[in-house]
Write a protein that holds these residues in place. Structure first.
Motif, PDB file in Angstrom:
ATOM      1  N   MET A   1       3.563  -8.032   7.466  1.00  0.00           N
ATOM      2  CA  MET A   1       4.331  -6.946   6.926  1.00  0.00           C
ATOM      3  C   MET A   1       5.740  -6.961   7.520  1.00  0.00           C
ATOM      4  O   MET A   1       6.707  -6.687   6.816  1.00  0.00           O
ATOM      5  CB  MET A   1       3.629  -5.624   7.227  1.00  0.00           C
ATOM      6  N   CYS A   5       9.270  -7.263   5.363  1.00  0.00           N
ATOM      7  CA  CYS A   5      10.312  -6.229   5.484  1.00  0.00           C
ATOM      8  C   CYS A   5      11.636  -6.833   5.942  1.00  0.00           C
ATOM      9  O   CYS A   5      12.696  -6.470   5.420  1.00  0.00           O
ATOM     10  CB  CYS A   5       9.871  -5.134   6.445  1.00  0.00           C
ATOM     11  N   LYS A  30      14.119  -1.574  -1.916  1.00  0.00           N
ATOM     12  CA  LYS A  30      13.250  -1.533  -0.737  1.00  0.00           C
ATOM     13  C   LYS A  30      12.012  -0.680  -0.995  1.00  0.00           C
ATOM     14  O   LYS A  30      10.922  -1.038  -0.573  1.00  0.00           O
ATOM     15  CB  LYS A  30      14.009  -1.005   0.476  1.00  0.00           C
ATOM     16  N   ILE A  31      12.162   0.438  -1.690  1.00  0.00           N
ATOM     17  CA  ILE A  31      11.000   1.281  -2.009  1.00  0.00           C
ATOM     18  C   ILE A  31      10.035   0.533  -2.915  1.00  0.00           C
ATOM     19  O   ILE A  31       8.814   0.612  -2.734  1.00  0.00           O
ATOM     20  CB  ILE A  31      11.466   2.607  -2.629  1.00  0.00           C
ATOM     21  N   SER A  33       9.674  -2.685  -2.925  1.00  0.00           N
ATOM     22  CA  SER A  33       9.029  -3.695  -2.085  1.00  0.00           C
ATOM     23  C   SER A  33       7.960  -3.069  -1.200  1.00  0.00           C
ATOM     24  O   SER A  33       6.934  -3.703  -0.917  1.00  0.00           O
ATOM     25  CB  SER A  33      10.065  -4.423  -1.229  1.00  0.00           C
ATOM     26  N   TYR A  34       8.166  -1.812  -0.761  1.00  0.00           N
ATOM     27  CA  TYR A  34       7.125  -1.122   0.000  1.00  0.00           C
ATOM     28  C   TYR A  34       5.872  -0.942  -0.851  1.00  0.00           C
ATOM     29  O   TYR A  34       4.753  -1.106  -0.361  1.00  0.00           O
ATOM     30  CB  TYR A  34       7.609   0.243   0.480  1.00  0.00           C
ATOM     31  N   ILE A  37       4.108  -4.219  -0.909  1.00  0.00           N
ATOM     32  CA  ILE A  37       3.441  -4.485   0.370  1.00  0.00           C
ATOM     33  C   ILE A  37       2.108  -3.753   0.436  1.00  0.00           C
ATOM     34  O   ILE A  37       1.065  -4.334   0.754  1.00  0.00           O
ATOM     35  CB  ILE A  37       4.336  -4.064   1.553  1.00  0.00           C
ATOM     36  N   TYR A  65       0.956   2.999   7.787  1.00  0.00           N
ATOM     37  CA  TYR A  65       1.920   2.493   6.814  1.00  0.00           C
ATOM     38  C   TYR A  65       3.138   3.395   6.729  1.00  0.00           C
ATOM     39  O   TYR A  65       4.267   2.914   6.655  1.00  0.00           O
ATOM     40  CB  TYR A  65       1.294   2.375   5.426  1.00  0.00           C
ATOM     41  N   LEU A  69       6.828   1.889   7.613  1.00  0.00           N
ATOM     42  CA  LEU A  69       7.827   1.787   6.562  1.00  0.00           C
ATOM     43  C   LEU A  69       8.990   2.754   6.793  1.00  0.00           C
ATOM     44  O   LEU A  69      10.133   2.439   6.444  1.00  0.00           O
ATOM     45  CB  LEU A  69       7.183   2.000   5.203  1.00  0.00           C
ATOM     46  N   THR A  70       8.733   3.892   7.401  1.00  0.00           N
ATOM     47  CA  THR A  70       9.819   4.810   7.750  1.00  0.00           C
ATOM     48  C   THR A  70      10.707   4.193   8.825  1.00  0.00           C
ATOM     49  O   THR A  70      11.940   4.269   8.736  1.00  0.00           O
ATOM     50  CB  THR A  70       9.258   6.158   8.229  1.00  0.00           C
ATOM     51  N   ASP A  72      11.128   1.040   9.314  1.00  0.00           N
ATOM     52  CA  ASP A  72      11.861  -0.039   8.670  1.00  0.00           C
ATOM     53  C   ASP A  72      13.042   0.503   7.879  1.00  0.00           C
ATOM     54  O   ASP A  72      14.131  -0.061   7.923  1.00  0.00           O
ATOM     55  CB  ASP A  72      10.939  -0.845   7.754  1.00  0.00           C
ATOM     56  N   ALA A  73      12.863   1.591   7.149  1.00  0.00           N
ATOM     57  CA  ALA A  73      13.959   2.176   6.374  1.00  0.00           C
ATOM     58  C   ALA A  73      15.067   2.695   7.302  1.00  0.00           C
ATOM     59  O   ALA A  73      16.251   2.517   7.016  1.00  0.00           O
ATOM     60  CB  ALA A  73      13.435   3.303   5.484  1.00  0.00           C
TER      61      ALA A  73
END
Length: 93
Positions: A1, A5, A30-31, A33-34, A37, A65, A69-70, A72-73
């Motif tokens: 993951m 990212c 990006k959203i 791609s999330y 994932i 998750y 992901l947060t 990563d953003a």
């Protein structure tokens, strides 16, 4: 993951600095791609067998998750801000 990212981050930054997308479009990408994932993980792996170390520690997979992901953003936003700042300072000098 993490590899996925980081790859998406670099692709978004590349196209952003070439001027082909703007910041909002890069975050939309990006959203999306999330979603890929999470979909890939749930489609290819049995959810009862993945991340059993976190399950035994009491963490929920959905929260795992969400936190990853947060982070990563937020890291993408900070990286983007720093790169824009460096680009601005380079254009001045």
């Amino acid at each position: 993951m993490l590899l996925w990212c980081m790859t998406i981050n670099m692709i978004c930054i590349y196209y952003l600095f070439r001027g082909e997308v703007n910041i909002v479009e890069s975050y939309i990408f990006k959203i999306m791609s999330y979603g890929l994932i999470i979909g890939f993980r749930y489609y290819n792996y049995n959810s009862t067998k993945t991340f059993f170390y976190f399950r035994n520690a009491g963490y929920g997979i959905d929260k795992l998750y969400l936190y990853a992901l947060t982070c990563d953003a937020l890291a993408y936003g900070i990286l983007l801000s720093l790169l824009k700042l460096v680009k601005y300072w380079v254009s001045i000098f």
